[in-house]
Design a protein around this motif. Structure first.
Motif, mmCIF file in Angstrom:
data_model
loop_
_atom_site.group_PDB
_atom_site.id
_atom_site.type_symbol
_atom_site.label_atom_id
_atom_site.label_comp_id
_atom_site.label_asym_id
_atom_site.label_seq_id
_atom_site.Cartn_x
_atom_site.Cartn_y
_atom_site.Cartn_z
ATOM 1 N N PRO A 152 8.823 -11.878 3.771
ATOM 2 C CA PRO A 152 9.751 -11.087 4.291
ATOM 3 C C PRO A 152 11.088 -11.241 3.446
ATOM 4 C CG PRO A 152 9.053 -12.593 6.164
ATOM 5 C CD PRO A 152 8.372 -13.079 4.706
ATOM 6 N N THR A 153 11.264 -12.083 2.500
ATOM 7 C CA THR A 153 12.547 -11.984 1.850
ATOM 8 C C THR A 153 12.066 -11.460 0.477
ATOM 9 O OG1 THR A 153 11.807 -14.444 1.029
ATOM 10 C CG2 THR A 153 13.400 -13.825 2.925
ATOM 11 N N THR A 154 10.742 -10.921 0.190
ATOM 12 C CA THR A 154 10.252 -10.508 -1.271
ATOM 13 C C THR A 154 11.065 -8.868 -1.441
ATOM 14 O OG1 THR A 154 8.287 -11.549 -0.865
ATOM 15 C CG2 THR A 154 8.394 -9.714 -2.588
ATOM 16 N N ASN A 155 11.585 -8.856 -2.587
ATOM 17 C CA ASN A 155 12.463 -7.745 -3.065
ATOM 18 C C ASN A 155 11.595 -6.785 -4.042
ATOM 19 O OD1 ASN A 155 14.819 -8.609 -1.867
ATOM 20 N ND2 ASN A 155 14.990 -9.953 -3.274
ATOM 21 N N ALA A 156 11.621 -5.376 -3.791
ATOM 22 C CA ALA A 156 11.307 -4.616 -4.908
ATOM 23 C C ALA A 156 12.301 -4.559 -6.080
ATOM 24 C CB ALA A 156 10.984 -3.049 -4.245
ATOM 25 N N GLU B 34 3.350 8.491 4.353
ATOM 26 C CA GLU B 34 2.243 7.810 4.302
ATOM 27 C C GLU B 34 2.453 6.739 2.915
ATOM 28 O OE1 GLU B 34 -1.617 10.670 5.360
ATOM 29 O OE2 GLU B 34 -0.963 10.634 3.097
ATOM 30 N N VAL B 35 3.203 7.244 1.969
ATOM 31 C CA VAL B 35 3.461 6.366 0.927
ATOM 32 C C VAL B 35 4.522 5.349 1.445
ATOM 33 C CG1 VAL B 35 5.644 7.715 -0.152
ATOM 34 C CG2 VAL B 35 3.986 6.383 -1.713
ATOM 35 N N VAL B 36 5.469 5.652 2.369
ATOM 36 C CA VAL B 36 6.388 4.599 2.736
ATOM 37 C C VAL B 36 5.641 3.691 3.397
ATOM 38 C CG1 VAL B 36 8.364 4.446 4.435
ATOM 39 C CG2 VAL B 36 8.414 6.173 2.780
ATOM 40 N N GLN B 37 4.723 4.047 4.349
ATOM 41 C CA GLN B 37 3.983 3.024 5.007
ATOM 42 C C GLN B 37 3.080 2.202 4.082
ATOM 43 O OE1 GLN B 37 4.590 2.746 8.642
ATOM 44 N NE2 GLN B 37 3.405 0.904 8.093
ATOM 45 N N TRP B 38 2.744 2.812 3.305
ATOM 46 C CA TRP B 38 1.839 2.106 2.381
ATOM 47 C C TRP B 38 2.738 1.110 1.698
ATOM 48 C CZ3 TRP B 38 1.998 1.312 -3.033
ATOM 49 C CH2 TRP B 38 0.839 0.927 -3.487
ATOM 50 N N VAL B 39 3.559 1.243 1.169
ATOM 51 C CA VAL B 39 4.525 0.065 0.734
ATOM 52 C C VAL B 39 5.044 -0.991 1.408
ATOM 53 C CG1 VAL B 39 6.880 -0.199 -0.249
ATOM 54 C CG2 VAL B 39 5.762 1.872 -1.033
ATOM 55 N N ARG B 40 5.295 -0.403 2.750
ATOM 56 C CA ARG B 40 5.387 -1.393 4.048
ATOM 57 C C ARG B 40 4.485 -2.096 4.190
ATOM 58 N NH1 ARG B 40 7.452 2.043 7.851
ATOM 59 N NH2 ARG B 40 9.294 2.189 6.780
ATOM 60 N N ASP B 41 3.190 -1.854 3.973
ATOM 61 C CA ASP B 41 1.942 -2.375 4.741
ATOM 62 C C ASP B 41 1.800 -3.352 3.522
ATOM 63 O OD1 ASP B 41 1.800 -1.235 7.043
ATOM 64 O OD2 ASP B 41 0.080 0.168 6.341
ATOM 65 N N LEU B 42 1.766 -2.829 2.325
ATOM 66 C CA LEU B 42 1.473 -3.657 1.240
ATOM 67 C C LEU B 42 2.505 -5.060 1.087
ATOM 68 C CD1 LEU B 42 -0.018 -4.127 -1.769
ATOM 69 C CD2 LEU B 42 1.972 -2.891 -2.656
ATOM 70 N N PHE B 43 3.573 -4.816 1.221
ATOM 71 C CA PHE B 43 4.619 -6.028 1.185
ATOM 72 C C PHE B 43 4.168 -7.025 2.403
ATOM 73 C CE2 PHE B 43 6.636 -4.200 -2.257
ATOM 74 C CZ PHE B 43 7.515 -4.891 -2.518
ATOM 75 N N GLU B 44 3.863 -6.447 3.662
ATOM 76 C CA GLU B 44 3.764 -7.219 4.890
ATOM 77 C C GLU B 44 2.380 -8.140 4.494
ATOM 78 O OE1 GLU B 44 3.384 -4.505 8.020
ATOM 79 O OE2 GLU B 44 5.521 -4.502 8.514
ATOM 80 N N ARG B 45 1.561 -7.559 3.853
ATOM 81 C CA ARG B 45 -0.014 -8.155 3.594
ATOM 82 C C ARG B 45 0.136 -9.075 2.515
ATOM 83 N NH1 ARG B 45 -1.921 -3.208 2.661
ATOM 84 N NH2 ARG B 45 -2.639 -3.686 0.660
#
Length: 249
Positions: free
Chosen positions: A28-32, A13-24
């Motif tokens: 596509p080139t934004t880094n953590a 869930e937390v992995v998907q949360w991070v993925r969704d946050l960056f997609e929203r």
């Protein structure tokens, strides 16, 4: 009260949360961009981001203050995840700042302890600004609960994947992600007085975590319950929005 933590479910869930946050909210080139200490929190948060975004979009920043005896743990994490990293030594910056401050006033212990954390956060935002990055907050619920963080230092960031998880739960996520045991279970130490976090707090994270999750009311150790409650009340300002005057209309 029964409480059950499912590490596999929460990790996914937390992995998907991070993925969704960056997609929203990002491109596509934004880094953590994440500060790497080699401890459990930065290790698990970095691993979560690498799994969510891909290792090529995670940038680790090692920020020793002069010589750091345990920096090998930070290198181990970077190598394990295969992420890009920078090492920016903040030793001279801290020394220069404290020297200038000393010309005007005697630095307090609080200033000496919190200034390096705030300089590290400024460093992370500088790296993020140079690399189209978002800064990862690596705090967990247990430390936040009792204020064991520096306001505008390690308590800052652009997004926080672990701040609703206790230390016990962060460890389980790290184990599920397959991180090296020496990273997940590295004894947290402040690096200043030679004491562990738990020695400084006066209670264990296991006790605190059970209290937070309602598994133990600590009635058998009332002095520890009182201390936890007092620390929580005193440090709520670190978790709340800055109070502001609101213009009446």
């Amino acid at each position: 009260m029964s409480y059950s933590f499912n590490a596999e479910k929460v990790t996914n869930e937390v992995v998907q949360w991070v993925r969704d946050l960056f997609e929203r909210t990002a491109t596509p080139t934004t880094n953590a961009v994440i500060g790497i200490s080699g401890g459990k929190d930065s290790s698990v948060a970095a691993a979560v981001c690498a799994k969510a975004l891909g290792k090529d979009r995670v940038i680790g920043v090692l920020m020793p203050q002069g010589e750091q005896a345990d920096i090998s743990y930070s290198h181990l994490l970077v190598d394990t995840l295969g992420i890009k990293s920078y090492t920016i030594n903040i030793g001279n910056t801290v020394s220069s700042f404290m020297n200038e401050l000393s010309k005007q006033m005697e630095p307090s212990e609080q200033a000496r302890v919190n200034t390096p954390a705030r300089i590290r956060m400024a460093t992370l935002y500088a790296v993020a600004a140079c690399n189209n990055g978002r800064v990862v907050n690596t705090c967990n619920l247990s430390e936040d609960w009792v204020g064991y963080s520096t306001k505008f230092g390690d308590a800052a960031g652009d997004f926080s994947p672990l701040s609703d998880l206790t230390v016990t739960e962060v460890l389980q996520v790290g184990e599920y992600l397959g991180l090296p045991d020496e990273l997940v279970h590295k004894v947290p130490i402040d690096g200043l007085c030679g004491k562990t976090d738990e020695e400084n707090l006066g209670f264990t994270y296991a006790m605190l975590d059970k209290y937070i999750r309602g598994e133990d009311d600590l009635s058998s150790v009332p002095q520890i319950k009182e201390k936890i409650d007092r620390l929580h009340r005193a440090n709520l300002h670190k978790l709340q929005l800055m109070p502001k005057y609101e213009l009446s209309k």
